[in-house]
Write a protein that holds these residues in place. Sequence first.
Motif, mmCIF file in Angstrom:
data_model
loop_
_atom_site.group_PDB
_atom_site.id
_atom_site.type_symbol
_atom_site.label_atom_id
_atom_site.label_comp_id
_atom_site.label_asym_id
_atom_site.label_seq_id
_atom_site.Cartn_x
_atom_site.Cartn_y
_atom_site.Cartn_z
ATOM 1 N N ALA A 265 0.839 -1.204 0.000
ATOM 2 C CA ALA A 265 0.000 0.000 0.000
ATOM 3 C C ALA A 265 0.870 1.249 0.000
ATOM 4 O O ALA A 265 1.830 1.350 0.761
ATOM 5 N N VAL A 266 0.537 2.178 -0.887
ATOM 6 C CA VAL A 266 1.082 3.536 -0.786
ATOM 7 C C VAL A 266 0.041 4.313 -0.025
ATOM 8 O O VAL A 266 -1.105 4.439 -0.486
ATOM 9 N N MET A 267 0.396 4.811 1.131
ATOM 10 C CA MET A 267 -0.595 5.470 1.990
ATOM 11 C C MET A 267 -0.191 6.914 2.281
ATOM 12 O O MET A 267 0.975 7.197 2.568
ATOM 13 N N SER A 268 -1.162 7.807 2.204
ATOM 14 C CA SER A 268 -0.889 9.210 2.551
ATOM 15 C C SER A 268 -0.400 9.289 3.984
ATOM 16 O O SER A 268 -0.794 8.482 4.821
ATOM 17 N N GLY A 269 0.429 10.298 4.270
ATOM 18 C CA GLY A 269 0.929 10.502 5.627
ATOM 19 C C GLY A 269 -0.137 11.124 6.523
ATOM 20 O O GLY A 269 -1.295 10.702 6.499
ATOM 21 N N ASN A 270 0.241 12.127 7.285
ATOM 22 C CA ASN A 270 -0.681 12.690 8.265
ATOM 23 C C ASN A 270 -1.702 13.659 7.677
ATOM 24 O O ASN A 270 -2.689 13.976 8.313
ATOM 25 N N PHE A 271 -1.442 14.141 6.478
ATOM 26 C CA PHE A 271 -2.411 15.031 5.831
ATOM 27 C C PHE A 271 -2.870 14.411 4.520
ATOM 28 O O PHE A 271 -2.087 13.753 3.822
ATOM 29 N N LEU A 272 -4.128 14.629 4.172
ATOM 30 C CA LEU A 272 -4.770 13.863 3.113
ATOM 31 C C LEU A 272 -5.125 14.699 1.892
ATOM 32 O O LEU A 272 -4.973 15.923 1.888
ATOM 33 N N GLN A 273 -5.624 13.980 0.887
ATOM 34 C CA GLN A 273 -5.848 14.630 -0.398
ATOM 35 C C GLN A 273 -6.870 15.755 -0.349
ATOM 36 O O GLN A 273 -6.773 16.722 -1.102
ATOM 37 N N ARG A 274 -7.839 15.624 0.536
ATOM 38 C CA ARG A 274 -8.830 16.693 0.643
ATOM 39 C C ARG A 274 -8.310 17.888 1.460
ATOM 40 O O ARG A 274 -9.062 18.798 1.800
ATOM 41 N N GLY A 275 -7.025 17.890 1.766
ATOM 42 C CA GLY A 275 -6.451 19.010 2.520
ATOM 43 C C GLY A 275 -6.807 18.959 3.993
ATOM 44 O O GLY A 275 -6.921 19.997 4.651
ATOM 45 N N GLU A 276 -6.996 17.744 4.507
ATOM 46 C CA GLU A 276 -7.408 17.574 5.901
ATOM 47 C C GLU A 276 -6.357 16.800 6.685
ATOM 48 O O GLU A 276 -5.658 15.958 6.123
ATOM 49 N N PRO A 277 -6.316 17.000 8.017
ATOM 50 C CA PRO A 277 -5.494 16.116 8.850
ATOM 51 C C PRO A 277 -6.179 14.758 8.940
ATOM 52 O O PRO A 277 -7.404 14.684 8.961
ATOM 53 N N ALA A 278 -5.394 13.681 8.953
ATOM 54 C CA ALA A 278 -5.984 12.361 9.171
ATOM 55 C C ALA A 278 -6.478 12.268 10.616
ATOM 56 O O ALA A 278 -5.922 12.911 11.507
ATOM 57 N N LEU A 279 -7.494 11.487 10.806
ATOM 58 C CA LEU A 279 -8.106 11.249 12.116
ATOM 59 C C LEU A 279 -7.047 10.866 13.151
ATOM 60 O O LEU A 279 -7.037 11.377 14.277
ATOM 61 N N VAL A 280 -6.193 9.925 12.774
ATOM 62 C CA VAL A 280 -5.106 9.468 13.654
ATOM 63 C C VAL A 280 -3.816 9.441 12.829
ATOM 64 O O VAL A 280 -3.855 9.458 11.597
ATOM 65 N N SER A 281 -2.691 9.359 13.503
ATOM 66 C CA SER A 281 -1.399 9.492 12.833
ATOM 67 C C SER A 281 -1.148 8.376 11.827
ATOM 68 O O SER A 281 -1.779 7.329 11.870
ATOM 69 N N LYS A 282 -0.193 8.582 10.944
ATOM 70 C CA LYS A 282 0.121 7.572 9.930
ATOM 71 C C LYS A 282 0.598 6.272 10.560
ATOM 72 O O LYS A 282 0.443 5.200 9.977
ATOM 73 N N TRP A 283 1.166 6.342 11.780
ATOM 74 C CA TRP A 283 1.652 5.124 12.434
ATOM 75 C C TRP A 283 0.488 4.250 12.870
ATOM 76 O O TRP A 283 0.514 3.028 12.699
ATOM 77 N N TYR A 284 -0.523 4.867 13.398
ATOM 78 C CA TYR A 284 -1.714 4.105 13.782
ATOM 79 C C TYR A 284 -2.421 3.552 12.549
ATOM 80 O O TYR A 284 -2.922 2.437 12.554
ATOM 81 N N ARG A 285 -2.453 4.335 11.490
ATOM 82 C CA ARG A 285 -3.133 3.871 10.278
ATOM 83 C C ARG A 285 -2.307 2.767 9.615
ATOM 84 O O ARG A 285 -2.848 1.853 8.996
ATOM 85 N N THR A 286 -1.000 2.822 9.772
ATOM 86 C CA THR A 286 -0.144 1.733 9.274
ATOM 87 C C THR A 286 -0.460 0.425 10.015
ATOM 88 O O THR A 286 -0.597 -0.641 9.406
ATOM 89 N N LYS A 287 -0.593 0.534 11.341
ATOM 90 C CA LYS A 287 -0.949 -0.663 12.121
ATOM 91 C C LYS A 287 -2.273 -1.243 11.640
ATOM 92 O O LYS A 287 -2.408 -2.454 11.455
ATOM 93 N N MET A 288 -3.274 -0.386 11.442
ATOM 94 C CA MET A 288 -4.580 -0.860 10.951
ATOM 95 C C MET A 288 -4.404 -1.630 9.640
ATOM 96 O O MET A 288 -4.993 -2.682 9.434
ATOM 97 N N ALA A 289 -3.590 -1.076 8.752
ATOM 98 C CA ALA A 289 -3.389 -1.688 7.439
ATOM 99 C C ALA A 289 -2.727 -3.055 7.579
ATOM 100 O O ALA A 289 -3.178 -4.049 6.982
ATOM 101 N N LEU A 290 -1.667 -3.114 8.393
ATOM 102 C CA LEU A 290 -0.904 -4.361 8.514
ATOM 103 C C LEU A 290 -1.718 -5.454 9.203
ATOM 104 O O LEU A 290 -1.556 -6.643 8.911
ATOM 105 N N LEU A 291 -2.597 -5.057 10.106
ATOM 106 C CA LEU A 291 -3.411 -6.050 10.825
ATOM 107 C C LEU A 291 -4.593 -6.520 9.990
ATOM 108 O O LEU A 291 -5.335 -7.406 10.390
ATOM 109 N N ASN A 292 -4.774 -5.909 8.805
ATOM 110 C CA ASN A 292 -5.957 -6.234 8.018
ATOM 111 C C ASN A 292 -5.648 -6.630 6.575
ATOM 112 O O ASN A 292 -6.505 -6.504 5.710
ATOM 113 N N GLY A 293 -4.420 -7.064 6.307
ATOM 114 C CA GLY A 293 -4.185 -7.631 4.986
ATOM 115 C C GLY A 293 -3.133 -6.952 4.131
ATOM 116 O O GLY A 293 -2.732 -7.492 3.103
ATOM 117 N N VAL A 294 -2.661 -5.773 4.538
ATOM 118 C CA VAL A 294 -1.585 -5.137 3.777
ATOM 119 C C VAL A 294 -0.250 -5.689 4.294
ATOM 120 O O VAL A 294 -0.110 -5.967 5.494
#
Lengths: 404, 404
Positions: B35-64
Amino acid sequence: MKAVGVIVEYNPFHNGHAYHLQAAKESAQANLVIAVMSGNFLQRGEPALVSKWYRTKMALLNGVDIVIELPYQFATQKAETFANGAISILDAIGCHSICFGSESGDIHSFLQTVNFLDSHKELFDENIKKNIKTGVSYPKALSLSFQSLSSTENLVGLDKPNNILGFHYLKALKHQKSSIVPLTVKRKNADYHDEHFATETIASATSIRKALFASNENNSPIEQYVPDATSRLLKEYLSDYGHFHEWENYWSYLRFRLLHSSPDELREIYEVEEGIEHRLIAAALDAVTFKEFMQKIKTKRYTWTRLQRICLHILTNTKKAEMKRSGDKAAYLRLLGMTGIGKEYLNKYKSQFTLPLISKLSAYKERDILLDIKASRIYAFGLGNQTREKLLNQEYKQPPIYVE
Amino acid sequence: MKAVGVIVEYNPFHNGHAYHLQAAKESAQANLVIAVMSGNFLQRGEPALVSKWYRTKMALLNGVDIVIELPYQFATQKAETFANGAISILDAIGCHSICFGSESGDIHSFLQTVNFLDSHKELFDENIKKNIKTGVSYPKALSLSFQSLSSTENLVGLDKPNNILGFHYLKALKHQKSSIVPLTVKRKNADYHDEHFATETIASATSIRKALFASNENNSPIEQYVPDATSRLLKEYLSDYGHFHEWENYWSYLRFRLLHSSPDELREIYEVEEGIEHRLIAAALDAVTFKEFMQKIKTKRYTWTRLQRICLHILTNTKKAEMKRSGDKAAYLRLLGMTGIGKEYLNKYKSQFTLPLISKLSAYKERDILLDIKASRIYAFGLGNQTREKLLNQEYKQPPIYVE
C-alpha cells in the motif's frame, strides 16, 4: 499650558509611578502630564500583563492627562532606539520638559556623562568592541567600557537600568536638537528588577507581577503597592479576559512558528543574527515550556532580554527590512487616551504638532502603523479561544479612552 | 513473489477497505499487497483522524504487507499529481499490478478513456478553459468538458471521484511507461463522499468519521463498519493522545499564521493564487471557528477541497518553490511498516528497487523528505500541550512498524 512628558510601561501602574508623576509635575511646574507608553509588548521582549487600553485607563485615573502609544518599532528595542522613539514623540507633541526616574537623581551628572562620552566616543566604542570579543553581552560590554574610562567629572553610573535609560533620553534630546528640558527624580527604594517587595507601599513592577502570578493572579498580596484603580482594573481584566498575559501563553505559537519555518526565513527576522536560528529550531523541538526553551538557548553572549526580544519578533514576524525602513524617529502620534485637561491641550495645540495625531486608526494609512496593528492582533493569541475575539478586533474599534 | 499495489488513505481502515484488499489479491493472484498510503495530511487538505503510524498498524493487521508513505508533495494534491506520485512509488518497488476501487468497475473503459482523451487532448483542454471562464471550479469544468465530447466508445464516467482517481492512475501508468497491470474492483455500495451509512457492514470513511465526531469520539456507532483492529486502535489513540485530529484543532494556528503574515508572504505559498490571500486574511479576523472561516472564503470558483489544501499549505508553510523543485515522481520509498511476508519481499527485491528505501530517517539526507518531517511536526499541533510531545518527535524515533 505647560506639559511635562514621561516615558512609561505601567506594567502595571503602581504607587512608585504615582510618586513619579507627582514629582514630575511639581519639578516641571507643569499643568499636565503626557505619557508615551509602550503598547502590548514591552522593552524586555515580553507581553504586557494587560492590554494597552487597560494600562491607559490606569494611567488616566492616576494623574496622566494624555497617553500616546510608543510604537512597536521602538517599544521592543534596546535602550538607545527606545529612547529615540520616545523623545521624538514628546518633542513632536510640544512637551516643555521631560522627567524620568533614575537611580542617580542628579540631572547634571547625566548631562556631563552625555558630553563626556560624546567627546570620548572613539575610545569608548573601541573598548566596547574589545569587551564584546571576550564573549560578554552588549550591556555588560558597555558597562565595563564605561568603568574603564577614568574621569574626574561627576558621571552617572551606567550599571543601573534606569540610569542607562535616562542617559539615552539625554543623548536623544541632544542628537535630535530638542529644546525639551530634562529633569530626573531619584527612584524611591525599589530597583527596577527587584523581585522582592522593598517597602510597605513601593514595590517594583517586576515584584508585583511575580506576586500576581505566584498567587494565581489573586490581587490581594499586591493591593498595598498599587492604587485602587489598578487593583480594580486588574480584577476587571481577569473577569473579562480570563487571565493575564505572559510568555507561556504564546509558547505554542512561537514553537509552531519555529517548527514550520526554514532557517533562511528566520534569518529575515529582526535581531536574528549569528546563526542563532539553528539553535532556536533545535531547542523548539524539545522544550515543553517557554521557560525550558529559554534555558536551552541562553548563553553568556545573549542576555535574557535580548533573547526574549528575538522571540517576540519571530512571534510577530517582524522583519529586518521593516524595522530598517522605519527610521529612528516616530512617524505618528497614536492617541490612546486623555483626560479633560488633556483634551483641552490637544485642541489648543494640535495644529502645532510636528507629527500627525491619530485618534481614529481607520483614518490613517501609513504602513508604519501596521506593525502596531499586527502586534495587537498577535497579543490576542495569548488568550483562550473564547476570550480572544474582543481583543483581536479592538484596534480598529476602540476610540481613545476618555476620563473626565 | 508477486505484489499487487493499492493506493490508500485509510482514514480510518474500514470493512470496505478489507473487501478491496481481498478482491485485489484475488484478481491479481498476488502473494502480497503493497500500500502507498498518505501521511498525516490527506488529499482533501485535511489532517488524518489518527497518525500515519496508527493507520499503518490498521493496514498491517488487516491484509496489507508493506506500507510506504505517499509523500506530502503528492498526498495533498489534485488527483493528477496524487496519482503520478503514487504510481511512481508502486513502479519503483516492483509491483506487478495495481488494483483500485471505482464506481465503474470496468478496467477496459478506463483504458479507452485515457486513449480517447489523449487523442482529443487539444479539444478537451480548450473546452476546460472555456468552462473555467464561466466561473466554475476545475473539477466541474473537467466533468462538463468530458460530457461535451461525444463518443461512441465505452468511456468511464468522469463525474465520480473514484473513477477520476482511477483515470489518473491509468494516465500516470501510460505516461510513466510503467509495465504495471491495472485492475479495478467495483466499489461496494458506499460512495466515497457518502455521509450516511449505506449498508449493514460497509460505510464510507466520510460517514464513519462523521459518526465518530457526532458521538463525541465514542466508537460504538461505527463498530459494525470497521474491523476489530481499527476499533481497538482508535480507542488506543484516544487514550494516548486525547482526541482525533480535525481542522478545528489547527484553526488557532492557521489564524495566527494568517494574521502575522503579509499578503506578499502568503503569495509564496503553494496554490495561493489570484489574490485569494487578501480574502483569507480578512476572513481570519472575524472567523471564530475553521468552519466559519471556510464559509466566509467559499466561492463557486473554489471547491471546498481546494480551499482546504490552500489552508494546509499555509499551515505547513509549503512554498511554491519547494513544490516545484520536487518534480512529479517520488524520490524515495519511506517504509512505514511491514508484515513477515512484506519483510521477505523487501529483503529479496530491494536491490532491484529503482528508488532508495528508507527505513531509518536519520540515514537519509535528501531535502525532499523535509516536507514530510515538517508536516508530521505540524500535525502534532492538533493535540493539546500535554500530548503533543510524543508525536512531535516521533519522526526520527519511530522505526517501521512490524507485524508478524
